[in-house]
Write a protein that holds these residues in place. Structure first.
Motif, PDB file in Angstrom:
ATOM      1  N   SER A   2      11.309  45.325 -27.778  1.00  0.00           N
ATOM      2  CA  SER A   2      10.512  46.389 -28.363  1.00  0.00           C
ATOM      3  C   SER A   2       9.306  46.689 -27.477  1.00  0.00           C
ATOM      4  O   SER A   2       8.806  45.818 -26.772  1.00  0.00           O
ATOM      5  CB  SER A   2      10.051  46.006 -29.773  1.00  0.00           C
ATOM      6  OG  SER A   2       9.229  44.857 -29.721  1.00  0.00           O
ATOM      7  N   ARG A   3       8.885  47.938 -27.528  1.00  0.00           N
ATOM      8  CA  ARG A   3       7.730  48.374 -26.761  1.00  0.00           C
ATOM      9  C   ARG A   3       6.467  47.907 -27.464  1.00  0.00           C
ATOM     10  O   ARG A   3       6.343  48.022 -28.681  1.00  0.00           O
ATOM     11  CB  ARG A   3       7.736  49.892 -26.628  1.00  0.00           C
ATOM     12  CG  ARG A   3       6.710  50.371 -25.649  1.00  0.00           C
ATOM     13  CD  ARG A   3       7.171  51.686 -24.998  1.00  0.00           C
ATOM     14  NE  ARG A   3       6.398  51.929 -23.815  1.00  0.00           N
ATOM     15  CZ  ARG A   3       5.297  52.666 -23.792  1.00  0.00           C
ATOM     16  NH1 ARG A   3       4.841  53.220 -24.896  1.00  0.00           N
ATOM     17  NH2 ARG A   3       4.637  52.861 -22.669  1.00  0.00           N
ATOM     18  N   GLN A  32       9.524  33.810 -24.775  1.00  0.00           N
ATOM     19  CA  GLN A  32      10.471  34.471 -23.887  1.00  0.00           C
ATOM     20  C   GLN A  32      10.715  35.925 -24.310  1.00  0.00           C
ATOM     21  O   GLN A  32      10.812  36.820 -23.475  1.00  0.00           O
ATOM     22  CB  GLN A  32      11.789  33.682 -23.840  1.00  0.00           C
ATOM     23  CG  GLN A  32      11.659  32.331 -23.160  1.00  0.00           C
ATOM     24  CD  GLN A  32      11.302  32.461 -21.689  1.00  0.00           C
ATOM     25  OE1 GLN A  32      11.893  33.254 -20.959  1.00  0.00           O
ATOM     26  NE2 GLN A  32      10.333  31.675 -21.246  1.00  0.00           N
ATOM     27  N   ARG A  33      10.782  36.165 -25.613  1.00  0.00           N
ATOM     28  CA  ARG A  33      10.964  37.519 -26.134  1.00  0.00           C
ATOM     29  C   ARG A  33       9.750  38.391 -25.779  1.00  0.00           C
ATOM     30  O   ARG A  33       9.894  39.553 -25.404  1.00  0.00           O
ATOM     31  CB  ARG A  33      11.176  37.462 -27.652  1.00  0.00           C
ATOM     32  CG  ARG A  33      11.886  38.637 -28.235  1.00  0.00           C
ATOM     33  CD  ARG A  33      12.349  38.442 -29.682  1.00  0.00           C
ATOM     34  NE  ARG A  33      11.575  37.523 -30.498  1.00  0.00           N
ATOM     35  CZ  ARG A  33      11.943  36.274 -30.814  1.00  0.00           C
ATOM     36  NH1 ARG A  33      13.098  35.790 -30.383  1.00  0.00           N
ATOM     37  NH2 ARG A  33      11.185  35.505 -31.578  1.00  0.00           N
ATOM     38  N   THR A  41       7.849  47.327 -21.820  1.00  0.00           N
ATOM     39  CA  THR A  41       6.639  48.132 -21.978  1.00  0.00           C
ATOM     40  C   THR A  41       6.102  48.593 -20.627  1.00  0.00           C
ATOM     41  O   THR A  41       5.768  49.767 -20.447  1.00  0.00           O
ATOM     42  CB  THR A  41       5.563  47.322 -22.739  1.00  0.00           C
ATOM     43  OG1 THR A  41       6.090  46.942 -24.023  1.00  0.00           O
ATOM     44  CG2 THR A  41       4.287  48.116 -22.920  1.00  0.00           C
ATOM     45  N   MET A  42       6.025  47.670 -19.675  1.00  0.00           N
ATOM     46  CA  MET A  42       5.497  47.996 -18.356  1.00  0.00           C
ATOM     47  C   MET A  42       6.366  49.038 -17.656  1.00  0.00           C
ATOM     48  O   MET A  42       5.856  50.003 -17.096  1.00  0.00           O
ATOM     49  CB  MET A  42       5.411  46.735 -17.497  1.00  0.00           C
ATOM     50  CG  MET A  42       4.866  46.975 -16.094  1.00  0.00           C
ATOM     51  SD  MET A  42       4.941  45.505 -15.059  1.00  0.00           S
ATOM     52  CE  MET A  42       6.706  45.403 -14.702  1.00  0.00           C
ATOM     53  N   TYR A  43       7.679  48.851 -17.681  1.00  0.00           N
ATOM     54  CA  TYR A  43       8.572  49.788 -17.008  1.00  0.00           C
ATOM     55  C   TYR A  43       8.509  51.175 -17.647  1.00  0.00           C
ATOM     56  O   TYR A  43       8.553  52.188 -16.959  1.00  0.00           O
ATOM     57  CB  TYR A  43      10.008  49.269 -17.011  1.00  0.00           C
ATOM     58  CG  TYR A  43      10.251  48.065 -16.114  1.00  0.00           C
ATOM     59  CD1 TYR A  43       9.666  47.966 -14.849  1.00  0.00           C
ATOM     60  CD2 TYR A  43      11.089  47.038 -16.523  1.00  0.00           C
ATOM     61  CE1 TYR A  43       9.906  46.865 -14.031  1.00  0.00           C
ATOM     62  CE2 TYR A  43      11.336  45.933 -15.712  1.00  0.00           C
ATOM     63  CZ  TYR A  43      10.733  45.864 -14.465  1.00  0.00           C
ATOM     64  OH  TYR A  43      10.975  44.773 -13.656  1.00  0.00           O
ATOM     65  N   ALA A  52      -1.214  39.630 -20.344  1.00  0.00           N
ATOM     66  CA  ALA A  52      -1.188  39.379 -21.785  1.00  0.00           C
ATOM     67  C   ALA A  52      -2.395  39.961 -22.531  1.00  0.00           C
ATOM     68  O   ALA A  52      -2.214  40.524 -23.612  1.00  0.00           O
ATOM     69  CB  ALA A  52      -1.039  37.880 -22.053  1.00  0.00           C
ATOM     70  N   PRO A  53      -3.623  39.855 -22.010  1.00  0.00           N
ATOM     71  CA  PRO A  53      -4.746  40.441 -22.756  1.00  0.00           C
ATOM     72  C   PRO A  53      -4.598  41.940 -23.010  1.00  0.00           C
ATOM     73  O   PRO A  53      -5.138  42.459 -23.992  1.00  0.00           O
ATOM     74  CB  PRO A  53      -5.955  40.150 -21.862  1.00  0.00           C
ATOM     75  CG  PRO A  53      -5.577  38.909 -21.134  1.00  0.00           C
ATOM     76  CD  PRO A  53      -4.097  39.081 -20.858  1.00  0.00           C
ATOM     77  N   GLN A  54      -3.842  42.643 -22.174  1.00  0.00           N
ATOM     78  CA  GLN A  54      -3.643  44.073 -22.374  1.00  0.00           C
ATOM     79  C   GLN A  54      -2.784  44.379 -23.593  1.00  0.00           C
ATOM     80  O   GLN A  54      -2.793  45.507 -24.077  1.00  0.00           O
ATOM     81  CB  GLN A  54      -2.998  44.699 -21.136  1.00  0.00           C
ATOM     82  CG  GLN A  54      -3.907  44.715 -19.928  1.00  0.00           C
ATOM     83  CD  GLN A  54      -3.198  45.308 -18.745  1.00  0.00           C
ATOM     84  OE1 GLN A  54      -2.504  44.617 -18.016  1.00  0.00           O
ATOM     85  NE2 GLN A  54      -3.359  46.614 -18.550  1.00  0.00           N
ATOM     86  N   ILE A  55      -2.038  43.381 -24.065  1.00  0.00           N
ATOM     87  CA  ILE A  55      -1.242  43.560 -25.286  1.00  0.00           C
ATOM     88  C   ILE A  55      -1.833  42.748 -26.425  1.00  0.00           C
ATOM     89  O   ILE A  55      -1.148  42.396 -27.373  1.00  0.00           O
ATOM     90  CB  ILE A  55       0.249  43.225 -25.056  1.00  0.00           C
ATOM     91  CG1 ILE A  55       0.424  41.787 -24.581  1.00  0.00           C
ATOM     92  CG2 ILE A  55       0.885  44.221 -24.096  1.00  0.00           C
ATOM     93  CD1 ILE A  55       1.806  41.215 -24.786  1.00  0.00           C
ATOM     94  N   ASP A  56      -3.127  42.436 -26.309  1.00  0.00           N
ATOM     95  CA  ASP A  56      -3.893  41.745 -27.348  1.00  0.00           C
ATOM     96  C   ASP A  56      -3.457  40.299 -27.554  1.00  0.00           C
ATOM     97  O   ASP A  56      -3.460  39.779 -28.668  1.00  0.00           O
ATOM     98  CB  ASP A  56      -3.831  42.522 -28.667  1.00  0.00           C
ATOM     99  CG  ASP A  56      -5.019  42.215 -29.571  1.00  0.00           C
ATOM    100  OD1 ASP A  56      -5.995  41.601 -29.106  1.00  0.00           O
ATOM    101  OD2 ASP A  56      -4.955  42.592 -30.764  1.00  0.00           O
TER     102      ASP A  56
END
Length: 170
Positions: A2-3, A32-33, A41-43, A52-56
């Motif tokens: 999931s995005r 891993q998920r 998300t990045m692609y 990781a901090p960018q996705i909270d």
């Protein structure tokens, strides 16, 4: 998969120091998920790195893939730069957390980085050019820094004005 939502400047989480990831967590299916979700998300964003901090998530890991084909995904868990070249290089940088804003940032052209891979195995690599820039950029995120922090006060102000203008249009 999931995005994931990407935090945007000036979200306060982007300024916090990420904590090391415990070795036993790396093999957990949820961890891993999350890595797979980060790559998706990045692609889709599109981007070449995501911390990781960018996705909270205030954990010390990040992903990178600077290839055109998007076929060389790299995972860095608890990364540390062990050495930097004395030679510096300016790359135009952008950030998924500061969308639409780009500026030349001067960083070491080459680095040696150590980390754990997505399976928890330690590795070290010497890299230069765009990959070195991207790794340094993402490690900055783990340390609560953004690429705009490397700019002069005037250039930072101009970048933030551009961000405000882009947000007004949206």
């Amino acid at each position: 998969m999931s995005r994931l939502s990407i935090l945007e400047y000036p979200h306060p989480q982007l300024r916090k120091l990420a904590e090391p990831v415990a070795a036993e967590r790396i093999a957990e299916p949820a961890f891993q998920r999350r890595l797979d979700d980060m790559f998706e998300t990045m692609y889709e964003a599109p981007g070449i790195g995501l911390a990781a901090p960018q996705i909270d998530v205030l954990d010390r890991f990040m992903i990178v893939d600077v290839t055109e084909a998007k076929d060389q995904p790299l995972v860095f868990i608890n990364p540390q730069v062990r050495s930097r070249s004395e030679e510096l290089r300016a790359h135009q940088e952008g950030c998924l957390s500061i969308p639409g804003v780009y500026a030349d940032v001067i960083r070491a052209d080459g680095i040696e980085v150590e980390a754990l891979d997505r399976h928890g195995k330690p590795f070290a690599m010497r890299v230069d050019g765009l990959l070195a820039t991207c790794i340094q950029h993402e490690i900055d995120h783990l340390d609560g820094r953004l690429f705009i922090d490397h700019l002069s006060p005037l250039k930072r102000e101009m970048a933030l004005k551009k961000l405000a203008k882009l947000r007004k249009r949206a």
